[in-house]
Design an enzyme around this catalytic site. Sequence first.
Site, PDB file in Angstrom:
ATOM      1  N   TYR A 194       1.191  -5.172  11.847  1.00  0.00           N
ATOM      2  CA  TYR A 194       1.624  -4.146  10.899  1.00  0.00           C
ATOM      3  C   TYR A 194       3.666  -4.148  10.837  1.00  0.00           C
ATOM      4  O   TYR A 194       4.657  -4.513   9.914  1.00  0.00           O
ATOM      5  CB  TYR A 194       1.092  -2.912  11.720  1.00  0.00           C
ATOM      6  CG  TYR A 194       2.142  -2.025  10.181  1.00  0.00           C
ATOM      7  CD1 TYR A 194       1.726  -1.739   8.850  1.00  0.00           C
ATOM      8  CD2 TYR A 194       3.464  -1.191  11.007  1.00  0.00           C
ATOM      9  CE1 TYR A 194       2.111  -0.211   8.270  1.00  0.00           C
ATOM     10  CE2 TYR A 194       3.831   0.096  10.107  1.00  0.00           C
ATOM     11  CZ  TYR A 194       2.886   0.475   8.464  1.00  0.00           C
ATOM     12  OH  TYR A 194       3.341   1.087   7.917  1.00  0.00           O
ATOM     13  N   LYS A 232       6.113  -5.358   8.305  1.00  0.00           N
ATOM     14  CA  LYS A 232       7.476  -4.625   7.506  1.00  0.00           C
ATOM     15  C   LYS A 232       8.726  -5.111   8.132  1.00  0.00           C
ATOM     16  O   LYS A 232       9.855  -4.889   6.953  1.00  0.00           O
ATOM     17  CB  LYS A 232       7.532  -2.985   7.777  1.00  0.00           C
ATOM     18  CG  LYS A 232       5.993  -1.879   7.455  1.00  0.00           C
ATOM     19  CD  LYS A 232       5.593  -2.219   5.911  1.00  0.00           C
ATOM     20  CE  LYS A 232       4.274  -1.319   5.896  1.00  0.00           C
ATOM     21  NZ  LYS A 232       4.202  -0.994   4.639  1.00  0.00           N
TER      22      LYS A 232
HETATM   23  N1  LIG Z   1       1.999   7.117   7.119  1.00  0.00           N
HETATM   24  C1  LIG Z   1       2.686   6.957   7.687  1.00  0.00           C
HETATM   25  O1  LIG Z   1       2.919   7.255   8.618  1.00  0.00           O
HETATM   26  C2  LIG Z   1       4.036   5.800   7.361  1.00  0.00           C
HETATM   27  C3  LIG Z   1       4.825   5.787   8.662  1.00  0.00           C
HETATM   28  C4  LIG Z   1       5.178   4.171   8.251  1.00  0.00           C
HETATM   29  C5  LIG Z   1       4.471   3.811   6.812  1.00  0.00           C
HETATM   30  N2  LIG Z   1       3.876   3.994   6.215  1.00  0.00           N
HETATM   31  C6  LIG Z   1       3.545   3.285   4.393  1.00  0.00           C
HETATM   32  O2  LIG Z   1       3.699   4.285   3.189  1.00  0.00           O
HETATM   33  C7  LIG Z   1       2.516   3.181   2.843  1.00  0.00           C
HETATM   34  C8  LIG Z   1       1.252   4.360   2.308  1.00  0.00           C
HETATM   35  O3  LIG Z   1       0.965   4.348   3.530  1.00  0.00           O
HETATM   36  P1  LIG Z   1      -0.251   5.608   3.807  1.00  0.00           P
HETATM   37  O4  LIG Z   1       0.553   6.178   4.848  1.00  0.00           O
HETATM   38  O5  LIG Z   1      -0.152   6.771   2.666  1.00  0.00           O
HETATM   39  O6  LIG Z   1      -1.871   5.390   4.226  1.00  0.00           O
HETATM   40  P2  LIG Z   1      -3.167   5.905   3.040  1.00  0.00           P
HETATM   41  O7  LIG Z   1      -3.889   6.862   2.634  1.00  0.00           O
HETATM   42  O8  LIG Z   1      -4.322   5.087   4.093  1.00  0.00           O
HETATM   43  O9  LIG Z   1      -2.789   4.973   1.348  1.00  0.00           O
HETATM   44  C9  LIG Z   1      -2.683   3.897   1.069  1.00  0.00           C
HETATM   45  C10 LIG Z   1      -2.998   3.035  -0.221  1.00  0.00           C
HETATM   46  O10 LIG Z   1      -2.840   1.935  -0.009  1.00  0.00           O
HETATM   47  C11 LIG Z   1      -4.008   1.609  -0.930  1.00  0.00           C
HETATM   48  N3  LIG Z   1      -4.059  -0.032  -0.685  1.00  0.00           N
HETATM   49  C12 LIG Z   1      -4.810  -0.474   0.414  1.00  0.00           C
HETATM   50  N4  LIG Z   1      -5.035  -2.063   0.477  1.00  0.00           N
HETATM   51  C13 LIG Z   1      -4.602  -2.335  -0.833  1.00  0.00           C
HETATM   52  C14 LIG Z   1      -4.515  -3.466  -1.706  1.00  0.00           C
HETATM   53  N5  LIG Z   1      -5.146  -4.489  -1.243  1.00  0.00           N
HETATM   54  N6  LIG Z   1      -4.330  -3.626  -3.023  1.00  0.00           N
HETATM   55  C15 LIG Z   1      -4.487  -1.595  -3.763  1.00  0.00           C
HETATM   56  N7  LIG Z   1      -4.280  -0.495  -2.749  1.00  0.00           N
HETATM   57  C16 LIG Z   1      -3.508  -0.693  -1.602  1.00  0.00           C
HETATM   58  C17 LIG Z   1      -5.741   2.596  -0.100  1.00  0.00           C
HETATM   59  O11 LIG Z   1      -5.933   1.988  -0.687  1.00  0.00           O
HETATM   60  P3  LIG Z   1      -7.874   2.585  -0.621  1.00  0.00           P
HETATM   61  O12 LIG Z   1      -7.739   3.745  -0.670  1.00  0.00           O
HETATM   62  O13 LIG Z   1      -8.258   1.941  -1.946  1.00  0.00           O
HETATM   63  O14 LIG Z   1      -7.825   2.437   0.564  1.00  0.00           O
HETATM   64  C18 LIG Z   1      -3.894   3.393  -0.303  1.00  0.00           C
HETATM   65  O15 LIG Z   1      -4.851   4.243  -1.864  1.00  0.00           O
HETATM   66  C19 LIG Z   1       2.066   2.361   2.743  1.00  0.00           C
HETATM   67  O16 LIG Z   1       2.782   0.990   2.871  1.00  0.00           O
HETATM   68  C20 LIG Z   1       2.735   2.749   4.487  1.00  0.00           C
HETATM   69  O17 LIG Z   1       3.219   0.893   5.502  1.00  0.00           O
HETATM   70  C21 LIG Z   1       2.943   4.860   6.542  1.00  0.00           C
END
Ligand SMILES: NC(=O)c1ccc[n+]([C@@H]2O[C@H](COP(=O)([O-])OP(=O)(O)OC[C@H]3O[C@@H](n4cnc5c(N)ncnc54)[C@H](OP(=O)(O)O)[C@@H]3O)[C@@H](O)[C@H]2O)c1
Length: 245
Positions: free
Chosen positions: A165, A169
């Site tokens: 991961y 990034k």
């Molecule tokens: N949460 C944190 O603490 C955090 C910290 C740093 C960075 N981020 C980044 O923030 C972004 C959003 O993550 P989140 O925390 O909101 O996580 P999340 O709630 O798991 O949401 C991830 C989203 O990405 C979608 N997704 C995954 N694989 C996909 C694909 N192949 N095609 C289209 N959509 C896809 C998922 O769809 P499904 O529902 O269908 O699975 C979901 O809508 C990510 O890039 C993550 O790396 C998050």
Amino acid sequence: MENAPTTALVTGANKGIGKEIARQLAAAGVHVLLAARDAERGRKAVAELNADEAAADVRLLVLDVTDPDGVARAAAEVDRLDILVNNAGMMADGSTAPDAELDAFRRTFETNVFGVLTVTNAFLPALRRSPAPRIVNISSGTGSLAWSADPAREFALAAGSGAAYRSSKTALNALTLFYAQTLAPEGFKVNALAPGLRRTDLNALAAASDGDPAEAAAGAVRLALLPDDGPTGAFLSWDGTPVPW
Ligand SMILES: NC(=O)c1ccc[n+]([C@@H]2O[C@H](COP(=O)([O-])OP(=O)(O)OC[C@H]3O[C@@H](n4cnc5c(N)ncnc54)[C@H](OP(=O)(O)O)[C@@H]3O)[C@@H](O)[C@H]2O)c1
């Protein structure tokens, strides 16, 4: 064309940070294409946002970022795009590099890196029709090599965990810089956001945190609506402070 409503596409917007970005863009009067790989999950989110936000204009685009043919079909439906938020992301596991399974590494890069390349390049013709195109890549502070190498940071104490991961990034950050440099003469702003730890389904640590996804979304929206004198090729935290590469 200059007077057409501002249109944004947010990938992975059926839940988590992406849904909050879509919600806030809609509240700001932007026409939002809420992209989700699963039509039913996407429809639910679209209905929620259109019901919650007065005057929200949110439409579903079914799009799996790992499916180049599907992405091309989705891009063919969009004439002009002003804002692309590459938010879709996943974390397969928390393994260190020596313990990593190659398949988990590949799946992570497929979504977090190659997915961004696929979606960005497919929507470039539509973005080029915008008078002020913006691309926001949702990265992570854990992808900062400077922070990872800093013994005062908790990532360094985690001793190389989440290698797939975090390196995905780091690669996304590199892509952000290269897109920004290549597209600067055409007026694009391309930036990466470190959203901070947020309560989402991304992984167990995120799920247990009390970080508000809406706060991170506000940082993404700021980059999505940057004025012409705003930064490009930057890696910024959700609160707008620079993050070292
Ligand atoms: N949460 C944190 O603490 C955090 C910290 C740093 C960075 N981020 C980044 O923030 C972004 C959003 O993550 P989140 O925390 O909101 O996580 P999340 O709630 O798991 O949401 C991830 C989203 O990405 C979608 N997704 C995954 N694989 C996909 C694909 N192949 N095609 C289209 N959509 C896809 C998922 O769809 P499904 O529902 O269908 O699975 C979901 O809508 C990510 O890039 C993550 O790396 C998050």
